[in-house]
Scaffold this motif. Structure first.
Motif, short mmCIF file in Angstrom:
data_model
loop_
_atom_site.label_atom_id
_atom_site.label_comp_id
_atom_site.label_asym_id
_atom_site.label_seq_id
_atom_site.Cartn_x
_atom_site.Cartn_y
_atom_site.Cartn_z
N PHE A 25 0.84 -1.19 0.00
CA PHE A 25 0.00 0.00 0.00
C PHE A 25 0.88 1.25 0.00
CE2 PHE A 25 -3.05 -3.05 1.73
CZ PHE A 25 -4.21 -2.70 1.06
N ARG A 26 0.37 2.31 -0.56
CA ARG A 26 1.04 3.60 -0.51
C ARG A 26 0.83 4.25 0.86
NH1 ARG A 26 3.13 5.30 -5.03
NH2 ARG A 26 2.48 4.39 -7.02
N SER A 27 1.57 5.30 1.10
CA SER A 27 1.42 6.01 2.37
C SER A 27 0.02 6.58 2.55
CB SER A 27 2.45 7.16 2.45
OG SER A 27 3.75 6.67 2.27
N ASN A 28 -0.64 6.87 1.43
CA ASN A 28 -2.00 7.45 1.50
C ASN A 28 -3.09 6.38 1.54
OD1 ASN A 28 -1.94 6.49 -1.10
ND2 ASN A 28 -2.17 8.50 -2.09
N GLY A 29 -2.69 5.11 1.66
CA GLY A 29 -3.67 4.04 1.76
C GLY A 29 -4.08 3.43 0.45
N LYS A 30 -3.66 4.02 -0.69
CA LYS A 30 -4.01 3.44 -1.99
C LYS A 30 -3.07 2.27 -2.31
CE LYS A 30 -6.18 7.42 -4.22
NZ LYS A 30 -6.23 8.26 -5.43
N ILE A 31 -3.51 1.43 -3.24
CA ILE A 31 -2.73 0.25 -3.60
C ILE A 31 -1.50 0.67 -4.41
CG2 ILE A 31 -2.77 -1.99 -4.75
CD1 ILE A 31 -5.83 -1.97 -4.40
N LYS A 32 -0.33 0.19 -4.01
CA LYS A 32 0.91 0.53 -4.70
C LYS A 32 1.32 -0.56 -5.68
CE LYS A 32 5.69 1.98 -3.86
NZ LYS A 32 6.71 2.30 -2.83
N THR A 33 1.27 -1.82 -5.24
CA THR A 33 1.59 -2.95 -6.11
C THR A 33 0.55 -4.05 -5.92
OG1 THR A 33 3.00 -4.10 -4.49
CG2 THR A 33 4.07 -2.50 -5.95
#
Length: 892
Positions: A465-473
């Protein structure tokens, strides 16, 4: 993929008629008629999406539609490419081809007429198909209520006792290096159990130095070593250039210093273990390696002295609990659903993957569908376990709405167990035409919604997850990956090329001529050297782990062989010079190039369809000569160099067409400070991501009462800003910034800010503290200097993530009042820091402190913060596993 093909072709024809009608002037009427004819299929395909697997007539109809759409697409795209080349010719060249062009016109006109006749024939003879789909309930029509993303539980149903057993094996035993294996059939949950163990507090306490690596059937030895090494040290350019033997020695050197724990997920063969084990020292420090494999003999080969742990199937009750979690979000099922629900759970035969996939259908369809799904599950009772899971996946796939099917099958293009960056996936979906404009949402936001939908359906797993809570991978399970490849083969969707053998390859391969996409995993130079021909290929994606220098004689091979490309991802192919023939591929939408060139030529302006341009160059500077302001589809430009942009036309010379072209660009990174002018940003008012690299002091020079930085404050949509100070060949100290601009000059919606080598004084942090929307602040190496930092009251009200890199900071005095919403704190190479502010123990939102190569006293203060947080009454939200402290090296 008839659905996606029709959607894309209609949008393509529309764009062609609106913006490039001059190219098809002599066949414009035929193209317009074709557009109207094909529009008839759109609603039919949408309504038939779930019925195709049940009715052979429908399936055949859809196949016919797909074929005729591909024919139409090939005819129009080939003509447009030909017309673009003709238009670009000099007058003397046009005279030479005076008879060729009209002949091509007549040929295309005839082709379109024949295709239109086929469209009408299919449409007039599909009456039965319409009767079939009209029986459906239309459940996918209209707008659905958006569901919150499903968050995967750390403690999966039925795995508690399994995890405890394996953890005892890992923490017990002798001081020697031991290999423990988890063995089980596909879909039984080996990876899920291994992740549960990897994240367990007992393992984290026992093994600070840990790494996780996916091996899979087609692994790259070098990639495996790099992935493991990256968990223990900072990867350098020299490491990336090492061959696998040198990397193995480097990894051995790093690991032999202490105790380590490595998970090797999905090992397929004894040869793979033999290939990789040389990098793991037997250092008698109680190090452990955990292997997951579906093959018993692999586990026994890795450790002949210990029996592997055989993963069991779920019980009926565990299956029912897991189904409720996946289908309802909790173990609280309405009484009227229990009978059907338990029946579904029991028929999954204790296989977690089957339950998870079926749960995804039930979650999406709602409680009205439980009885119908229960009947569908009955159809697979007689099948063996693996075939049953494959059919469960097919059941879930058949229930996907039409707009998600191509997006899901596309996962098969990536190598098995590949961690896919979401930004890359979404931009590829857009370039492939799988995502169409909807209301006011951007294509990128729609793409992320599509991905969340697939995650909610349990078809896609979140990696990071990204720092903002969105999916990163993200990635998909091996069995789902295999399903995607099988389905793609039936649709001629893509061809996978790996272990390429030039001796057995025939360049005029008829199978290749049917496929629309190529996914190349290895030996890319061998493949290019074979002089392949792909007249229908639209996408060329290279996933080779090894960088390949393309000899000069092969630079034109890709554009020469695949003239209708939309996607060219050649990240691992190093071009020795700019491939000028690429500029003739007018259908290109997504391009990734690697080289050492310093100039992007004017001819790139011909790529009017281009949406994403990524350039990786060994040069520190890049000069874009192309008139990007005329490229109305261009959305993302990303380079690693300090990139000089062309100046837009002055306002007095702007035409009405120029005004219509404003607004497409969302990403510009990294551009030179000199390019940050008011007229440049006036042509890109919707920028969301901006990276600036170079002598940042030039942004702050006062000329005629203003500075270049002033123009950034007018970027009302900018959320992510990177300021990378680069004064090479001079030392960073000579490029030091004396101060930051005033707070009001920063973009008003800025959420993420990254600074590097700016050498600012800590007192300037007060300016950043006043940025009211700032959530993520990354201070890379030498961003700030000075031995004392006292934040001002009232600042950083929205800050959630703070990253501080290499700095000479000694004393940091702060409290919860200064960072009231902070969640994650990362400190790297803060080698002078005396201690962390103990007031951080009072920040209720704080979940993670990660220290990398700091002082012993700073590590000790972090431990005191952890102890305090766990003792404070009423602080249950951050007690125990809710707060995590990570310190490297661990023996400080």
């Amino acid at each position: 993929m008839a659905d996606a093909a029709v959607e894309f072709l209609l949008e393509n024809l529309k764009q062609l008629l609106l913006y490039n009608a001059t190219l098809i002037l002599d066949v414009k009427d035929q193209v317009e008629y074709l557009y109207n004819d094909l529009s008839l299929f759109k609603a039919f395909l949408k309504d038939s999406t779930e019925k195709r697997s049940q009715h052979g007539v429908l399936k055949e109809l859809v196949k016919q539609i797909r074929n005729v759409v591909y024919e139409a697409e090939d005819a129009v795209d080939t003509f447009v490419a030909h017309a673009a080349v003709h238009k670009a010719r000099k007058p003397i060249e046009k005279a030479f081809h005076i008879f060729d062009y009209p002949a091509k016109l007549r040929s295309v006109a005839r082709e379109i007429e024949l295709i239109r006749a086929k469209v009408k024939d299919i449409y007039e003879h599909k009456k039965f198909g319409f009767e079939v789909i009209q029986v459906g309930d239309g459940s996918d029509r209209g707008t659905k209520e958006k569901k919150p993303p499903v968050v995967e539980e750390d403690n999966v149903v039925g795995f508690d006792d399994e995890a405890e057993t394996v953890i005892k094996l890992l923490t017990g035993g002798s001081d020697e290096l031991e290999v423990i294996s988890i063995v089980g059939m596909p879909g039984l949950g080996k990876t899920t159990l291994a992740k549960m163990i990897y994240r367990d507090p007992k393992i984290e306490f026992e093994f600070y130095s840990r790494a996780w690596v996916y091996v899979s059937q087609d692994y790259s030895r070098k990639e495996v070593f790099l992935n493991i090494l990256g968990n223990f040290t900072q990867l350098t350019d020299d490491m990336y250039k090492m061959n696998d033997e040198k990397l193995a020695k480097e990894l051995y050197r790093v690991l032999e210093k202490g105790k380590y724990f490595i998970v090797m997920d999905d090992v397929w063969s004894e040869e793979a273990w033999n290939d990789l084990k040389i990098a793991f020292p037997k250092n008698n420090k109680r190090s452990r390696i955990l292997i997951t494999s579906r093959i018993r003999r692999v586990a026994r080969h890795a450790n002949p002295n210990a029996e592997p742990h055989y993963l069991r199937f779920l019980t009926h009750d565990e299956s029912w609990r897991l189904l409720q979690r996946k289908a309802l979000g909790s173990e609280n099922c309405p009484d009227e659903l229990v009978r059907d629900g338990r029946h579904i759970a029991n028929e999954c035969q204790g296989l977690p993957l089957a339950i998870v996939v079926i749960g995804g259908i039930l979650l999406e369809k709602g409680t009205d569908w439980w009885e119908q799904v229960a009947k569908s599950v009955d159809a697979y009772i007689a099948l063996d376990q693996e075939k049953r899971v494959d059919n469960f996946i097919a059941l879930s796939y058949n229930h996907l709405p039409y707009h998600l099917k191509a997006c899901f099958i596309y996962f098969g293009m990536f190598p098995e167990d590949f961690e896919i960056p979401v930004w890359k996936l979404v931009r590829l979906w857009i370039a492939e035409g799988f995502i169409q404009q909807h209301q006011e949402m951007s294509l990128e936001d729609i793409g992320e919604e599509y991905l969340e939908d697939l995650v909610n359906r349990n078809l896609v797993m979140v990696g990071k997850f990204r720092s903002n809570g969105k999916i990163k991978t993200c990635r998909i399970h091996d069995m789902l990956h295999e399903f995607c490849k099988k389905e793609a083969a039936e649709e001629n969707f893509f061809q996978e090329i790996k272990r390429f053998d030039q001796g057995s390859y025939v360049s005029s391969n008829p199978a290749l001529e049917r496929y629309r996409r190529l996914s190349i995993h290895s030996r890319v130079l061998n493949y290019i050297s074979s002089k392949p021909v792909g007249p229908r290929v639209r996408s060329f994606l290279c996933f080779s782990a090894e960088e390949t220098i393309l000899p000069a004689e092969h630079i034109s091979s890709i554009p020469g062989a695949f003239k209708l490309l939309r996607v060219l991802d050649a990240r691992s192919i190093i071009f020795t010079r700019f491939p000028t023939d690429v500029t003739q591929l007018v259908h290109l939408r997504y391009v990734v190039l690697s080289s050492n060139f310093k100039i992007l030529p004017l001819a790139i302006s011909c790529l009017w369809n281009l949406q994403t341009l990524l350039v990786q160059t060994s040069s520190r500077t890049l000069d874009i000569k192309a008139d990007i302001w005329k490229m109305i589809q261009l959305r993302h430009i990303k380079t690693n160099a300090s990139t000089a942009l062309p100046r837009p036309l002055s306002k007095s010379r702007k035409s009405k067409d120029d005004i219509l072209m404003i607004g497409s660009l969302q990403t510009l990174s990294t551009i030179s400070p000199e390019s940050c002018t008011e007229d440049v940003f006036a042509r890109a008012p919707n920028l969301k991501i901006l990276g600036i690299r170079g002598q940042l002091a030039k942004l702050l020079e006062n000329k005629n009462g203003s500075m270049l930085f002033d123009s950034l404050g007018k970027l009302s949509h900018l959320e992510n800003l990177k300021l990378l100070n680069d004064v090479f060949p001079r030392p960073p100290s000579e490029g030091k910034l004396t101060s930051l601009p005033q707070m009001y000059k920063f973009p008003p919606k800025l959420k993420k800010l990254t600074l590097s080598d700016t050498l600012l004084d800590w007192k300037d942090m007060s300016t950043l503290g006043m940025l009211e929307n700032l959530e993520i602040l990354k201070l890379k190496d030498n961003a700030f200097q000075g031995d004392w930092w006292q934040p001002e009251d009232g600042g950083f009200r929205a800050l959630r993530v703070l990253h501080i890199g290499r700095t000479n900071l000694v004393h940091w005095n702060a409290s919860a009042n200064h960072f009231p919403r902070l969640r994650h704190l990362f400190l790297k190479h803060c080698s002078n820091l005396a201690s962390l502010p103990l007031g951080f123990a009072d920040i209720l939102s704080l979940q993670l402190i990660d220290l990398y190569c700091t002082t012993e006293s700073a590590a000790a203060s972090a431990r005191r913060i952890q102890e305090t947080k766990m003792q404070v009454p009423g602080n249950e939200s951050t007690r125990g596993t809710g707060f995590k402290l990570s310190i490297y090296p661990p023996d400080q």
